[in-house]
Design a protein around this motif. Structure first.
Motif, short mmCIF file in Angstrom:
data_model
loop_
_atom_site.label_atom_id
_atom_site.label_comp_id
_atom_site.label_asym_id
_atom_site.label_seq_id
_atom_site.Cartn_x
_atom_site.Cartn_y
_atom_site.Cartn_z
N TYR A 94 -9.71 26.52 -4.77
CA TYR A 94 -9.21 25.53 -5.74
C TYR A 94 -7.69 25.59 -5.83
O TYR A 94 -7.01 24.56 -5.85
CB TYR A 94 -9.84 25.83 -7.11
N LYS A 98 -4.98 22.70 -4.93
CA LYS A 98 -4.05 22.23 -5.95
C LYS A 98 -2.60 22.33 -5.47
O LYS A 98 -1.77 21.47 -5.77
CB LYS A 98 -4.23 23.07 -7.22
N SER A 130 -18.68 16.79 -10.61
CA SER A 130 -18.58 18.22 -10.91
C SER A 130 -19.77 19.01 -10.37
O SER A 130 -19.63 20.18 -9.97
CB SER A 130 -18.47 18.43 -12.41
N ASN A 154 -7.39 17.50 -8.68
CA ASN A 154 -7.03 18.03 -10.01
C ASN A 154 -8.20 18.04 -11.00
O ASN A 154 -8.08 17.61 -12.14
CB ASN A 154 -5.88 17.20 -10.61
N MET A 155 -9.34 18.51 -10.54
CA MET A 155 -10.48 18.67 -11.42
C MET A 155 -10.12 19.64 -12.54
O MET A 155 -9.41 20.62 -12.33
CB MET A 155 -11.68 19.23 -10.63
N ASP A 156 -10.57 19.36 -13.76
CA ASP A 156 -10.27 20.21 -14.90
C ASP A 156 -10.63 21.67 -14.59
O ASP A 156 -11.75 21.95 -14.13
CB ASP A 156 -11.06 19.73 -16.12
N ARG A 157 -9.69 22.58 -14.84
CA ARG A 157 -9.86 23.98 -14.46
C ARG A 157 -11.06 24.64 -15.13
O ARG A 157 -11.84 25.35 -14.49
CB ARG A 157 -8.59 24.75 -14.79
N LYS A 158 -11.22 24.40 -16.44
CA LYS A 158 -12.33 25.02 -17.16
C LYS A 158 -13.67 24.48 -16.67
O LYS A 158 -14.65 25.21 -16.53
CB LYS A 158 -12.19 24.77 -18.66
N ARG A 159 -13.69 23.19 -16.40
CA ARG A 159 -14.92 22.56 -15.88
C ARG A 159 -15.24 23.10 -14.51
O ARG A 159 -16.41 23.39 -14.19
CB ARG A 159 -14.72 21.04 -15.83
N PHE A 160 -14.22 23.26 -13.69
CA PHE A 160 -14.41 23.82 -12.35
C PHE A 160 -14.95 25.24 -12.43
O PHE A 160 -15.88 25.60 -11.70
CB PHE A 160 -13.09 23.81 -11.57
#
Length: 225
Positions: A94, A98, A130, A154-160
């Motif tokens: 990830y 990024k 996701s 740029n997927m949300d970090r917490k969601r990833f």
């Protein structure tokens, strides 16, 4: 000196039973492979699902120096270690996505990097969102590049992190426990030692995990043409 056959690199049993100067290093090699498969973008050609299934079969040998005396606990520890390395590999992949941005799409192909797999993973990610991070864990090639694509878009970090942890735990525990307890079942109930049929097991797992992906890609190509 024993002649080295490069074909052994595609045999998961080779890594599990690897020794250097009489010291068994299979556990450390397995953990590195699981990390490299996603973290270093160099693991798409390495055995993945079959490696974990065989780890379940050889769990006693892999954890010989760290045995707790409990069979279930030993297998759980092995699955947890592999799950942790899968999570770390995803996080590193990830981060690479990024930071690299569009660079990877312009990078030239090499033995360790195939740009077409990056595009295929991007399509997979766009289709499943996701959840692709979870599904990718069970799909060769896709699991190598899915975390990178997540970083690029740029997927949300917490969601990833949530889906990465979930996928890694499901993947490692499912494959390792299946290998371990199916091995015991066949040996106790049918008197069959699965270690004598490793090649068939490996080919079977590869067929089950890769054929559907290849078929889908083939249908997509035919549709485009």
């Amino acid at each position: 000196m024993t002649h080295f056959d490069w074909k052994q690199l595609f045999n998961p049993e080779f890594y599990i039973l690897l020794e250097i100067a009489g010291v068994k290093i299979g556990l450390y090699v397995v953990l590195f492979i699981v990390f490299a498969e996603t973290g270093l973008l160099a693991g798409f050609f390495l055995p993945g699902d079959s490696l974990l299934f065989l780890c379940g079969i050889y769990s006693e040998s892999l954890l010989k120096d760290f045995s707790t005396g409990s069979d279930f606990l030993n297998v759980s520890i092995l699955a947890s270690l592999i799950s942790l390395m899968g999570i770390l590999g995803n996080v590193f992949g990830y981060w690479v996505g990024k930071k690299s941005g569009s660079y990877l799409y312009k990078r030239q192909d090499s033995f360790f990097f195939k740009k077409k797999y990056l595009f295929q993973s991007k399509d997979f990610f766009e289709k499943y969102g996701s959840k692709a991070i979870v599904f990718a864990r069970f799909l060769p090639i896709v699991r190598t590049f899915a975390p990178v694509v997540a970083g690029i878009v740029n997927m949300d970090r917490k969601r990833f992190m949530f889906f990465s942890v979930l996928g890694s735990i499901l993947w490692s525990f499912t494959m390792i426990f299946a290998g371990h307890y199916l091995y015991e079942l066949f040996k106790i109930e049918f008197g069959i030692d699965l270690k004598h049929y490793i090649e068939f097991i490996v080919f079977g797992i590869i067929a089950v995990t890769t054929v559907p992906v290849l078929w889908k890609l083939f249908k997509k190509r035919v549709h485009i043409e």
